[in-house]
Each structure stands twice: as structure tokens, then as C-alpha cells.
Scaffold this active site. Sequence first.
Site, PDB file in Angstrom:
ATOM      1  N   GLY A 207     -72.123   6.085 118.644  1.00  0.00           N
ATOM      2  CA  GLY A 207     -71.928   4.716 118.427  1.00  0.00           C
ATOM      3  C   GLY A 207     -73.281   3.979 118.520  1.00  0.00           C
ATOM      4  N   ASN A 208     -73.371   2.631 118.776  1.00  0.00           N
ATOM      5  CA  ASN A 208     -74.532   1.945 118.866  1.00  0.00           C
ATOM      6  C   ASN A 208     -74.291   0.724 119.867  1.00  0.00           C
ATOM      7  OD1 ASN A 208     -73.452  -0.649 117.497  1.00  0.00           O
ATOM      8  ND2 ASN A 208     -73.461   0.978 115.727  1.00  0.00           N
ATOM      9  N   TYR A 209     -75.311  -0.060 120.383  1.00  0.00           N
ATOM     10  CA  TYR A 209     -75.364  -1.044 121.328  1.00  0.00           C
ATOM     11  C   TYR A 209     -74.688  -2.404 121.002  1.00  0.00           C
ATOM     12  CZ  TYR A 209     -78.563   2.492 123.674  1.00  0.00           C
ATOM     13  OH  TYR A 209     -79.249   3.441 123.845  1.00  0.00           O
ATOM     14  N   SER A 210     -73.959  -2.528 119.737  1.00  0.00           N
ATOM     15  CA  SER A 210     -73.673  -3.792 119.385  1.00  0.00           C
ATOM     16  C   SER A 210     -72.688  -4.287 120.267  1.00  0.00           C
ATOM     17  CB  SER A 210     -72.968  -3.893 117.938  1.00  0.00           C
ATOM     18  OG  SER A 210     -72.475  -5.020 117.624  1.00  0.00           O
ATOM     19  N   ALA A 275     -72.199  -3.644 113.150  1.00  0.00           N
ATOM     20  CA  ALA A 275     -73.245  -2.705 113.235  1.00  0.00           C
ATOM     21  C   ALA A 275     -72.217  -1.294 112.896  1.00  0.00           C
ATOM     22  CB  ALA A 275     -73.866  -2.573 114.344  1.00  0.00           C
TER      23      ALA A 275
END
Length: 398
Positions: A207-210, A275
Site C-alpha cells: 500500500g501507500n501512505y495516502s 494513489a
Amino acid sequence: MKGKRIIVGITGGIAAYKVATVVREMKRRGAEVRVVMTPMAKQFITPLTMATLSQNPIAVDFFDPENGAWNSHVSLGLWADAYLIAPATANTLGKMANGIADNLLLTTYLSAKCPVFVAPSMDLDMYAHEATQNNISLLKKRGVQVIDAEEGFLASGLSGKGRMAEPEQIVNAMDEFFSKNESLKGKRVLITAGPTYEKIDPVRFIGNYSSGKMGYAIAEECAKRGAEVILVSGPVKLNPQHPNIRRVSVESAQEMFEASVADFPTVDFAILSAAVADYTPEVKSDSKIKREKTGAMQLNLSPTKDIAAHLGTLKKEGQLLIGFALETDNEFGNATEKCKRKNFDFIVLNSLRDKNAGFQYDTNKITIIDKFGTSTSYDLKPKSEVAKDILDYATQLL
């Protein structure tokens, strides 16, 4: 402003006399006005004057012993389409920022479901004080519309910034706000927001930090302006507030692709702020992968479907497609190339080099680059304000 219901809150400042003209002009433009005054405000302008101009009884205290009426701050807050506090003294701004509710005007503010406007008014040193500026910044962050004070001659005999905006400017600012709120009426908008999670196994993902904050702010602003909003959202801790927003919850890039492609043909424009993961594991285990005691684990990744590029091929004449670019290097060049490659009408660039901008933050600093390479840069702002800048730009193109 015609047909709008507006509360005007008057506090104890010398500029209170100007509010008589504000109320008269609102009435002339067809608004229904109710006035709430603080006890101190009565020292500067009489309730009789304001009752005559507003053509409604004036509320000062919670209980009116003369007619046995109870002034409900909750009912007032639900009744209004907008709430203007003018003059907004340093004292009142401080109490608003800190949730203090020691009079009817302030309890009404805390109960209001409508947009709130303040027109600051005070002496120049009070206005410039760090405490006052911090309070104004905090209120802006919470969505309060600030009709900024002006430079000029002050009641103290000094000259500087602190005098309340002129009545016509105040009414025009609110009139413009209402007009803007109708700018997307009848439009249908697709917005993507948040991250995607690409499963490795039932307990792990890429995943990512969005946080989704930017996309949700855009969705709320679109809905406030009258649009029907389809919000395709990855897994975030946010929920849409406006009834015009229909949330479609997805988890993976593939699910976001399918949801976006399904609704894109029916919308007037799309804003792709999510994102989305560029890669996903080729193999997703149905059971938890155990840690191996020897050797490293190899994870093979395959590209996800490019949502933006695919929608760019589907875009019809008259449709707008707006993208986002979060960059760390060669920001302008990468964003400009992406805008052309994916057939965007414009792209919103934010850089991880900018302090307090991007993932997780409540603020953002953007540059809008159109398909011809023309750019417009904006200062660091709350994401709710950034959403307005993006939609103002989009509305001009529509």
C-alpha cells in the site's frame, strides 16, 4: 442571495454600526435575515434598529422574559443557509477557535450546519498579534470563510490593517459564495480517493501512505456546489458527509479500475486523486505466509491497469479529465509529461519536497499544469481550500 436564510451575528465592536447596512443590502437582494447580538453589541447599535432592518425579532439571550420565548441556538443553526459574524472581534474569534460558548451567538456558531463567515474588526496591534492570527488560521482550517480586514483609519486614531471590510464587500463575498455553490448544479462528477491495497496474503498487503483527505475534500466541495458525486474510495478512515456523495468502496487497483470505468461514461468530469498502486503481487496466497527460517522470500509483481490512461482513451468531447502527480524529482517535467501522456485537461502537482504538503497532512501546496504546459502555483492551504482552487479552475474550463 435571493431566498437564502442568513443569520447575522453582531459582536461588541465599533464597526457594529456598519452591519445595519449589511443587513439592509441582504434584504434588498432578497435574503431572509435573522440577527443575533451579544449583550455588548447592544452598546454599539440598538436591537430596535436591527429588528427594523431585518424585519425579524432580535435574539440576544437564551430566554426572552418579555414574551416568554426560548431562543434555541440549535434551531437557528439548522434554519440558516449561512451565518455571518460581523464585526468579529478578537475576543469572539478566540472563543470560536477554542470552543467557548458563553453567549447565544457562540452557541449558535457551534450548532450551525451551514457555512460560517467572519468579518474581523479590531485595532491593528490586536489584529497582527500572533494569537489572533493563529485563531484566524485555525478557523480557516475548519472551513470558516474569512472576509479579511482592510487597511485604513481605525477608531483608535491609528492607521493600519484591522478595519472591517465595507458592507458591500461583505455582501458581495457571500453572494459570490452562493453563486459558486450553484456552479456545478446538474453536473455529475467521478472522484477517486485514497490508497489501494494489493494483497499478498489475508494479513499483508502492498500500500501507500495516502489518507484520502484531498479526494474527500474535493468530493465535499463538488457536492456543495450542486454536483452529484461518485466517490470511488480506497480503504480510508473517512466518511463523506454531504448527501449528494455516493461512495463506492474498493480495496485493490483492479476494483478501482472497474468502478471508475463503469461510471466514467456517465459523468461530466473526473478527478483522479487516488494513489493507485502501480504493481500488484502475481500470486496472492489464500492463507498466511509463514516466515521462512532460511533464505529470503521473493515476491513477484505485475503492473496494475492504468486507470488514468484508460479513461484518457475513453474521454468524449466535452468531458474533463483531471489527474494528480505526487513527485520527488523533476516535479514539473514529470507532471507535464504525465498530463500529455494520459490525455488530462490539467494535472495537479504536489511535491514531497514541500513541507506540510502531500500524504497525511491537512494542508497541501499545489501547482496546476494544463495540457498546453501553462502552470498556476498556489500557496500552502488547508485541503478544503485547495479543493476550491481546483474546482474554480475546472469550472472555468467547463
